[in-house]
Design an enzyme around this catalytic site. Structure first.
Site, short mmCIF file in Angstrom:
data_model
loop_
_atom_site.label_atom_id
_atom_site.label_comp_id
_atom_site.label_asym_id
_atom_site.label_seq_id
_atom_site.Cartn_x
_atom_site.Cartn_y
_atom_site.Cartn_z
CE1 TYR A 44 -3.45 -2.71 0.84
CE2 TYR A 44 -4.62 -0.64 1.14
CZ TYR A 44 -4.63 -2.00 0.95
OH TYR A 44 -5.83 -2.67 0.87
CE LYS A 67 1.97 -17.97 -2.06
NZ LYS A 67 1.06 -19.13 -2.11
CG ASP A 93 -1.92 -20.51 -0.61
OD1 ASP A 93 -1.37 -20.43 0.50
OD2 ASP A 93 -1.45 -21.19 -1.55
CG ASP A 142 -8.05 -4.79 1.79
OD1 ASP A 142 -8.97 -4.24 2.43
OD2 ASP A 142 -8.03 -4.85 0.55
CG ASP A 155 -13.65 -7.03 2.70
OD1 ASP A 155 -13.37 -6.29 3.67
OD2 ASP A 155 -14.14 -6.60 1.64
C1 IPM Z 1 -10.33 -1.16 4.11
C2 IPM Z 1 -10.59 -0.61 2.72
C3 IPM Z 1 -9.41 0.30 2.35
C4 IPM Z 1 -8.17 -0.55 2.34
C5 IPM Z 1 -9.59 1.05 1.02
C6 IPM Z 1 -10.86 1.87 1.00
C7 IPM Z 1 -8.40 1.89 0.69
O1 IPM Z 1 -10.78 -1.63 1.82
O2 IPM Z 1 -10.23 -0.36 5.05
O3 IPM Z 1 -10.26 -2.37 4.25
O4 IPM Z 1 -7.88 -1.22 1.35
O5 IPM Z 1 -7.46 -0.55 3.34
MG MG Z 2 -10.83 -3.56 2.69
#
Ligand code: IPM
Ligand code: MG
Length: 350
Positions: A143, A188, A220, A244, A248
């Protein structure tokens, strides 16, 4: 009565709607800790691009740094989507805030509510008992590495220093001590040099925490284990991009990403609190977004940054009570509106 300063960054999409409910709820419980919150609101993200031509307007970073905590809604939306590297993007505000405030550790707890087991795409027997915490490194890796374009070629680089790995690993091990005493470090290392350094430094931190069990897992495999046996995980620590993606994935275990809070913490200065979900442009302005993730983020803010544990507990209990009674917003299959959910939580948090 104690006065604390909180910067509100409602952002784009459903951000303002969900932040509005969290603010009402915090004001409602703040007397429990003999505290009064002074709110200060600023535009960041796409709405700031529209007004100021930049995602993070002048002075906002300074206002955040001078506060006790920052509560953010969400940034982004199709209106500002672009592949032009010279155009501003809403997400740049978030990344600049994380870097500028030194928020290297992102805590994302996942604990499905028993009353909502049926809302998860996973079978109840798989998710039962899941109580995990993703500790995501937030200010390093791909990032923030060198990136660019050269003609028809583009590149992003992932770099980590031992110190960057150490400090987030310490947060993970300290968290594990207060939980079930287990850390899963995800990397990884079979391919990436930065992952081999990650593994080596995590091993060193582990040696200083003999009471915590450590396992290493390739990313993975971790993605697979997370949906096949989520309840085996306690604390998962990983680098920025893996965190990230995995957070999710972990969010869906609880049925809706509309339920999950997060805290971004650093060495000193304010923490930043935000729901894990995004700006949800498809449902913006309809008053149907689930405000619970933001309310639970506000609870984390009360606990970690504002020394207000009673208010934090009251909000968490209220969420449990209201979900347990079967009240549900649309993402959970119900019809309760954003504002009605705010009212319900306030009534249960008194
Ligand atoms: C998160 C989001 C952010 C990230 C984006 C919006 C830049 O997906 O906070 O998880 O990738 O960190
Ligand atoms: Mg995210």
């Amino acid at each position: 009565m104690r006065e604390v300063r909180v910067v509100l960054l409602p952002g784009d999409g459903i951000g303002p709607e969900v932040v509005g409910e969290a603010r009402r709820l915090v004001d409602h419980v703040s007397n429990l800790d003999d505290m009064r919150v002074m709110w200060e609101s600023h535009a960041v993200g796409g709405c700031a691009i529209d007004t100021y031509d930049k995602p993070l307007p002048d002075g906002v970073m300074e206002a955040c740094a001078a506060s006790h905590a920052v509560l953010l809604g969400a940034v982004g939306g199709p209106k500002w989507d672009t592949t032009d590297p010279d155009k501003p993007r809403p997400e740049q505000a978030l990344l600049a805030l994380r870097a500028g405030l030194g928020l290297f550790a992102n805590l994302r707890p996942v604990k499905p509510f028993p009353s909502l087991y049926e809302a998860s795409p996973l079978r109840t027997e798989r998710i039962e008992g899941t109580d995990l915490l993703v500790v995501r490194e937030l200010t390093g890796g791909i990032y923030f590495g060198k990136s660019g374009r050269e003609g028809d070629m583009a590149y992003d680089t992932c770099t980590y220093t031992r110190e960057e790995i150490r400090r987030v690993a310490e947060v993970a091990f300290e968290s594990a001590i207060t939980r079930r005493g287990k850390v899963t470090s995800v990397d990884k290392a079979n391919v990436l040099e930065s992952s081999r350094l990650w593994r080596d430094e995590v091993n060193r931190v582990a040696a200083e925490h003999p009471d915590v069990e450590l396992e290493h897992m390739l990313v993975d495999n971790a993605a697979m284990q997370l949906v096949s046996r989520p309840s085996d995980f306690d604390v998962i620590v990983t680098e920025n991009l893996f965190g990230d993606i995995l957070s999710d994935e972990a969010a869906m275990i609880s049925g809706s990403i509309g339920l999950l809070p997060s805290a971004s913490l650093g060495g000193h200065g304010p923490g930043l609190y935000e729901p894990v979900h995004g700006s949800a442009p498809d449902i913006t302005g309809q008053g149907i977004a689930n405000p619970i993730a933001t309310c639970l983020s506000a609870a984390m803010m009360l606990r970690y940054s504002l020394d207000a544990p009673r208010g934090a507990q009251a909000i968490e209990n209220a969420v449990n009570t209201i979900l347990g009674m079967g009240h549900a917003t649309r993402d959970l299959g119900g019809t309760v509106s954003t504002h009605e959910m705010g009212d319900l939580l306030m009534s249960a948090a008194s």
